[in-house]
Design an enzyme around this catalytic site. Sequence first.
Site, short mmCIF file in Angstrom:
data_model
loop_
_atom_site.label_atom_id
_atom_site.label_comp_id
_atom_site.label_asym_id
_atom_site.label_seq_id
_atom_site.Cartn_x
_atom_site.Cartn_y
_atom_site.Cartn_z
CB SER A 181 23.18 -15.81 -46.84
OG SER A 181 22.97 -16.57 -45.68
CG ASP B 228 28.62 -21.85 -46.73
OD1 ASP B 228 28.31 -21.92 -45.53
OD2 ASP B 228 27.94 -21.25 -47.57
CG HIS C 106 27.69 -18.16 -45.31
ND1 HIS C 106 27.00 -19.05 -46.09
CD2 HIS C 106 26.78 -17.20 -44.96
CE1 HIS C 106 25.73 -18.66 -46.19
NE2 HIS C 106 25.58 -17.54 -45.52
#
Length: 720
Positions: free
Chosen positions: A566, A647, A679
């Site tokens: 991330s 995602d 994600h």
Amino acid sequence: MLAHLAVFLVLLFSMTVRAAKFTPEVMLSAPRRSSGVPNSDGSRILYSVSTYSFENHGKKSEIRVLDAKSNESKLVTDAAGASEPQWLNDEDVLLLLPGQTNSTDIAVGKADAFEATKAIAGNFDGSGTSIRVKKISDDKWTFAITGLAKPDGTPYSAGKAPKKLSSGKLYKQTFVRHWDSYIAPERNAIFVGTITKPSSSAESGKLSYALSPLRNVLAGTGLESPVPTFGGIDHYDIGEDHIIFVAKEPTLKAGFSTKVNVYVANLYGTLAASDLIYQVLVPGFGGATTSPVFSKDGKKAAFLMMQEDGYEADKNQLFVIPDVRRPNWLLHLLNSTNGKGSWPLSPGGVSFSNNGDDLYLVAEDRGRTSIFTTPVNQPAESSPPKKIYSDGNVSDLRVLADGNIFISGTNIVDNSFYSILFPNLGTAKLISSNTENGKLVSLSRSQVADVYFKGAERDVQAFLLKPSNFDSDKKYPLAFLVHGGPQGAWEDAWSSRWNMAVFAEAGYVVFAPNPTGSTGFGQDFTDAIQGQWGGLPYKDLVAGYQWIEENLDYVDLDKTVALGASYGGYMMNWIQGHELGRKFKAIVCHDGVFSMVSQLASEEQWFPTHDLEGFYWNNEEKWLRWDPARFTGNWSTPQLVIHSELDYRLTIAEGLAAFNVLQARGVESQFLTFPDENHWVQKEENSLMWHTAVLNWINKFVGYPPYKAEDEAPGTVINH
């Protein structure tokens, strides 16, 4: 290899032997235990536990009850889909079971003989979750359950929904999709009723409970609660005659605003009164709201609210409603003259003491999630909350009848522990550790240390993990981990996605810093990342690496690797283009930002707009200043790119773009993707593939053998 592992895991699941070594298989197969639900005195604890078998490629789930004194557990039920156990009294248990055509049965039975005594009290005509039960009398309880509702307010059952002839979806405003799903017409709602105990049948031995018809409290309001995607039980509470809940401001575009309001409604008044929902007005505050809770007597309420709309990591500030019959009479606790609050920390949860005079706050604090207490009638600028517990990561707390506190939590070496905190004594007693403080998985708290180094503007904390067989006379490769968020933190907590101990037990010294932007080190430190994505945090990471060079003589500086997901993935791409990237032999980038402009495809548009200080068309220079794509001409360190199809926070185009650049530049690289993950990578077999690919990749560049041969990898390896 797996055959031998399976034999060991059978023993591990019984919690009677110790793992020879902590591996991804052991981590993913270790029983996962929920937060505990204690009875009134904490002598018995309900919990759910799931165990995955790589031998059978399946998961087994159970609901169990733990005797706190003997530390022995007993099966309540292993019925498929059983969930959310709650005590009705100290003997009878209520839980959810799958019903017919995607409905939910509410079942009740004796904790010690559930299957023999269970009866279905009623049914919710949808997929229900996040239940609350509030005792009204010895034979009556308020019952609340959340689930999807159709536009007309009635429960939505996927099994009964008519099939559309076209797959097209026409949207007129954001959200179009959120996290990993496209938005549908149905909305979350809270359904409330009562459960009564009219009698007990001596003939059958079955319990007799009855659920009244359930009413959608939000019907006709245009409100949605819990707030998607991650809102649940922390978004509402029920008292004896009121409900308090949070919901997004319905007049604002969801993708651009974080404003969440708090509402109070009467449950049992006249028809007209029960239909009235009051919005609690908080002047000067327009951000997100969470953790609405009642005092034990239902007369007071508290909640947490952020000041700034569009900033999801703003400080949570504390409010109390002294009388829920007057919902707009508010006390702003721990306030300050500048409106930012006198306490630098941001609580994530709040609970009342039994007498309603004190509040217990759960807050991140320097790499831990701790418990603090503060009086309800605390003057605006006086003593900060008092820390009363700080050991690992507190995931849940429940106040017992005697005023003591039952705690559920984790730490880096233990995936679940239960403790009792004695606030008046300032001490805590461990009831149960799922791994015997790490012993059953060959981990020890002695492997974990806190270190501090001088960062760009202030001292920065980091976790340092050594292998369990660490030898100070040897040198070890380094795994340098960067966390996501960016307003997040590495904590003394267990994770099945980014578990520091997995890398330590693979033979690495692990360095996990909390640079500028991290939470739990004061709100100013968190806020300082705005407009600084590749600035102050990067300088902190450079300083952290320099500290390693100067202080850790057991680290082999010719064998260092960097990994992040991330925002940590963004930082991997940023590091690639800058000097720090040349320090590492290999990089792993999971779900990272490749181009800042591509953030316009993300679902929560408030996020880049806040952190990059404005809309792109008004602030192009600041968006592009921290764009990793600008520096791809410097990319040269071997890199594994991981990005999944579902995602929607960072679309898969980001990962593909990074991989294409690496390939075009002739940089050794690989690309791992999962079509069925978002994600995060959550499915056990996918997670094993993730760990296999990651460990094989970094091992290659530090001189370690592969974790598994490619033909043993659980997924598909494509060489062309």
